[in-house]
Design a protein around this motif. Structure first.
Motif, short mmCIF file in Angstrom:
data_model
loop_
_atom_site.label_atom_id
_atom_site.label_comp_id
_atom_site.label_asym_id
_atom_site.label_seq_id
_atom_site.Cartn_x
_atom_site.Cartn_y
_atom_site.Cartn_z
N UNK A 97 25.90 38.84 12.75
CA UNK A 97 24.88 39.58 13.51
C UNK A 97 25.52 40.41 14.61
N UNK A 98 26.59 39.88 15.21
CA UNK A 98 27.30 40.65 16.23
C UNK A 98 27.89 41.93 15.64
N UNK A 99 28.39 41.86 14.41
CA UNK A 99 28.90 43.05 13.74
C UNK A 99 27.77 44.05 13.48
N UNK A 100 26.59 43.55 13.14
CA UNK A 100 25.44 44.43 12.93
C UNK A 100 25.08 45.15 14.23
N UNK A 101 25.10 44.43 15.34
CA UNK A 101 24.79 45.04 16.65
C UNK A 101 25.81 46.13 17.00
N UNK A 102 27.03 45.97 16.45
CA UNK A 102 28.08 46.97 16.70
C UNK A 102 28.05 48.12 15.70
N UNK A 103 27.04 48.14 14.83
CA UNK A 103 26.93 49.19 13.82
C UNK A 103 27.80 48.96 12.60
N UNK A 104 28.25 47.72 12.41
CA UNK A 104 29.13 47.40 11.28
C UNK A 104 28.45 46.44 10.29
N UNK A 105 27.13 46.52 10.21
CA UNK A 105 26.39 45.62 9.33
C UNK A 105 26.77 45.79 7.87
N UNK A 106 26.97 47.05 7.44
CA UNK A 106 27.34 47.31 6.05
C UNK A 106 28.70 46.70 5.73
N UNK A 107 29.65 46.84 6.65
CA UNK A 107 30.98 46.27 6.43
C UNK A 107 30.92 44.75 6.41
N UNK A 108 30.10 44.15 7.28
CA UNK A 108 29.95 42.70 7.29
C UNK A 108 29.40 42.19 5.96
N UNK A 109 28.42 42.92 5.41
CA UNK A 109 27.87 42.53 4.11
C UNK A 109 28.91 42.65 3.00
N UNK A 110 29.74 43.69 3.07
CA UNK A 110 30.78 43.87 2.05
C UNK A 110 31.83 42.76 2.13
N UNK A 111 32.25 42.41 3.35
CA UNK A 111 33.22 41.32 3.52
C UNK A 111 32.60 40.01 3.03
N UNK A 112 31.33 39.80 3.35
CA UNK A 112 30.64 38.61 2.88
C UNK A 112 30.62 38.55 1.35
N UNK A 113 30.35 39.69 0.71
CA UNK A 113 30.29 39.74 -0.75
C UNK A 113 31.66 39.45 -1.37
N UNK A 114 32.72 40.05 -0.79
CA UNK A 114 34.07 39.84 -1.32
C UNK A 114 34.49 38.38 -1.15
N UNK A 115 34.26 37.83 0.04
CA UNK A 115 34.63 36.44 0.30
C UNK A 115 33.83 35.48 -0.58
N UNK A 116 32.55 35.78 -0.75
CA UNK A 116 31.70 34.94 -1.59
C UNK A 116 32.17 34.96 -3.03
N UNK A 117 32.52 36.14 -3.52
CA UNK A 117 32.98 36.26 -4.90
C UNK A 117 34.29 35.49 -5.10
N UNK A 118 35.24 35.67 -4.18
CA UNK A 118 36.53 34.97 -4.31
C UNK A 118 36.33 33.46 -4.23
N UNK A 119 35.53 33.01 -3.26
CA UNK A 119 35.26 31.59 -3.13
C UNK A 119 34.60 31.02 -4.37
N UNK A 120 33.64 31.76 -4.92
CA UNK A 120 32.97 31.33 -6.13
C UNK A 120 33.90 31.27 -7.32
N UNK A 121 34.80 32.27 -7.43
CA UNK A 121 35.76 32.28 -8.54
C UNK A 121 36.75 31.11 -8.44
N UNK A 122 37.22 30.84 -7.23
CA UNK A 122 38.13 29.71 -7.04
C UNK A 122 37.43 28.42 -7.45
N UNK A 123 36.17 28.27 -7.07
CA UNK A 123 35.45 27.05 -7.42
C UNK A 123 35.18 26.98 -8.92
#
Length: 511
Positions: A97-123
């Motif tokens: 949410x802090x990233x969203x307040x800084x105008x970086x909400x789209x980047x935060x969502x992209x990092x979340x998606x990449x990390x989620x995908x990698x974590x899911x693949x490892x599992x």
């Protein structure tokens, strides 16, 4: 896994029905996870009836896809409106949410998606590697071990899911009592049917699941008096994909958190919320200097750590579910219900007689995580619209799906009444802080525990304790049961510690 089995599994996987089912599961899971108040467990329970007319691979792959995608979906509302869509996304909200307040909400969502995908693949890879050898151990189980494994599952899930040992035991006991309704498995005598023929076959699993997880949650949402949806606090703008330098900074964090998530997931009952907090805490501990100071103020590492860990929990939680019949989370408890409905009994048989189907489902889970990452990055600007859906629109739709899905199981109004009764029970339990997961475990494991215990009495020939202590596997399971009794206070202590650290970080930020 030999080549012939792999080719057979891939042949079962790559069909139009399975591909469409996985895609629908990913899209639906992201939307369900993004809606505050809903959960992947609820979505899985609601869609189980739809899988009846589907092939086992298609139906169960869709449920697994919902599980994985809903875990990521919770980060959407956590990042954009500071409201975690699922408990596992609570740690994500700190920096997202802090990233969203800084105008970086789209980047935060992209990092979340990449990390989620990698974590899911490892599992998913961990699931493919760990499940088969563990399933071989289960082939040595007999009646005593099946009884103990059922008790172990009830103790672990019941106590940790409720956050209170007493509440967990109470809910698990209620599930066990419900499991006794119907014809006695050994004598054929009807029990607790009250002269009603509809209850002679016992409580159907699907109506109970839909009532406990879906209808009860709808009743909780209805308390909001049908208010409007939540408006997005800040529009998405700026660069979405992280730079190569930013990716390098978070690579080690994602790898570490993925390993943590798998380990936490394999521990039955721990869940994605604990996994995400441990991953977040370890990422902060390993960071130094300016990186460490960013945590709580808009750190991409913080978002990546929490999301990689909670998505890595998903595959880990499926390991004990498939091999031992002990769900690692409430969502996998519902998925186990789907397995049983499709005639697939957890244990060694899944990896011998039904190996081609089982491996196809696990590979489908792997594919779902890849698809989730692609769709999450490409469709982030559209999935956020789910946070604006008014509850007065959502609640009637879910209620209608509950009724139609329940009736479709056996074309029976008796099942609908069972669903309504369990919905009210689930609602009342939620009001006093008792989640429905232990009840479901009691309902699923009750018959297994009863049959194992009664057969053990016959096999022991009067010396039950001596018979159990003479079996090495039984001794190991007894030790695990003792250790499980110590797990709830340790987990509660860990949650309090993580919450205290989060509160301290918030106070420093305000100061």
């Amino acid at each position: 896994m030999d080549t012939q089995l792999l080719l057979s599994a891939l042949d079962n996987l790559f069909t139009w029905e399975v591909m469409l089912a996985i895609t629908a599961g990913v899209v639906g899971g992201i939307i369900i996870g993004a809606l505050p108040g809903l959960s992947g467990t609820m979505g899985i329970a609601l869609l189980i009836p739809i899988t009846f007319g589907m092939d086992a691979v298609a139906g169960l792959s869709m449920l697994a896809a919902i599980y994985a995608a809903a875990t990521y979906g919770g980060s959407v509302s956590a990042i954009l409106i500071n409201t975690p869509g699922t408990p596992a996304a609570a740690a994500t909200a700190l920096d997202g949410y802090q990233l969203t307040l800084q105008g970086k909400g789209a980047k935060a969502l992209a990092v979340s998606a990449i990390a989620s995908m990698v974590g899911g693949l490892v599992s998913a890879f961990a699931l493919l590697l760990l499940a088969p050898p563990l399933a071989q151990v289960s082939l040595a189980f007999s009646a005593p071990e099946y009884f103990l494994i059922a008790v172990f599952g009830l103790l672990i899930i019941g106590s940790l899911a409720a956050g209170s040992l007493l509440k967990g035991f109470a809910a698990g006991t209620l599930g066990l009592l419900v499991a006794t309704i119907g014809i006695d498995i050994l004598t054929g005598f009807p029990r607790f049917t009250f002269g009603t023929t509809a209850l002679q076959s016992g409580i159907e699993l699907v109506p109970a699941l839909i009532g406990l997880f879906s209808l009860s949650q709808v009743l909780v949402l209805a308390e909001g008096r049908g208010g409007g949806g939540t408006a997005m606090a800040h529009a998405l703008k700026g660069r979405a994909l992280p730079t190569l330098r930013e990716l390098k900074r978070i690579t080690a964090t994602i790898a570490r958190s993925s390993g943590i998530g798998v380990f936490v997931g394999v521990l039955p009952g721990a869940g994605g919320d604990i996994g995400s907090w441990i991953g977040y805490n370890e990422a902060k501990r390993f960071s130094k200097g300016a990186d460490r100071e960013e945590f709580g103020k808009g750190s991409l590492k913080g978002v990546a750590a929490a999301e990689a860990a909670n998505n890595a929990v998903t595959g880990g939680a499926m390991v004990p579910m498939l091999t031992l019949g002990i769900p690692g989370s409430s969502a996998t408890a519902v998925i186990m219900g789907g397995l049983l409905i499709h005639g697939m009994q957890p244990g060694g048989r899944l990896f011998t007689e039904q190996a081609d189907t089982t491996y196809a489902i696990m590979l489908g889970f792997l594919l779902a995580n890849v698809l989730m990452g692609v769709l999450a990055i490409a469709g982030a600007r559209y999935f956020v619209l789910a946070t604006r859906v008014p509850m007065k629109v959502l609640v009637p739709i879910i209620v209608a799906l509950c009724v139609v899905g329940t009736y479709a199981v056996n074309n029976s109004m008796a099942d609908v009444w069972v669903m309504i009764v369990f919905g009210v029970i689930g609602y009342l339990l939620r009001k006093v802080g008792v989640p429905p997961a232990p009840i479901v475990l009691g309902l699923i494991l009750g018959a297994l525990a009863e049959k194992g215990l009664r057969q053990s009495f016959v096999m022991a020939q009067g010396d039950l304790i001596g018979y159990y202590l003479s079996r090495p596997l039984s001794v190991v399971l007894l030790l695990l049961i003792v250790l499980s009794l110590a797990a709830p206070p340790l987990a509660a202590r860990m949650r309090r510690r993580m919450a205290a650290q989060a509160a301290t970080a918030k106070e420093r930020e305000d100061a």
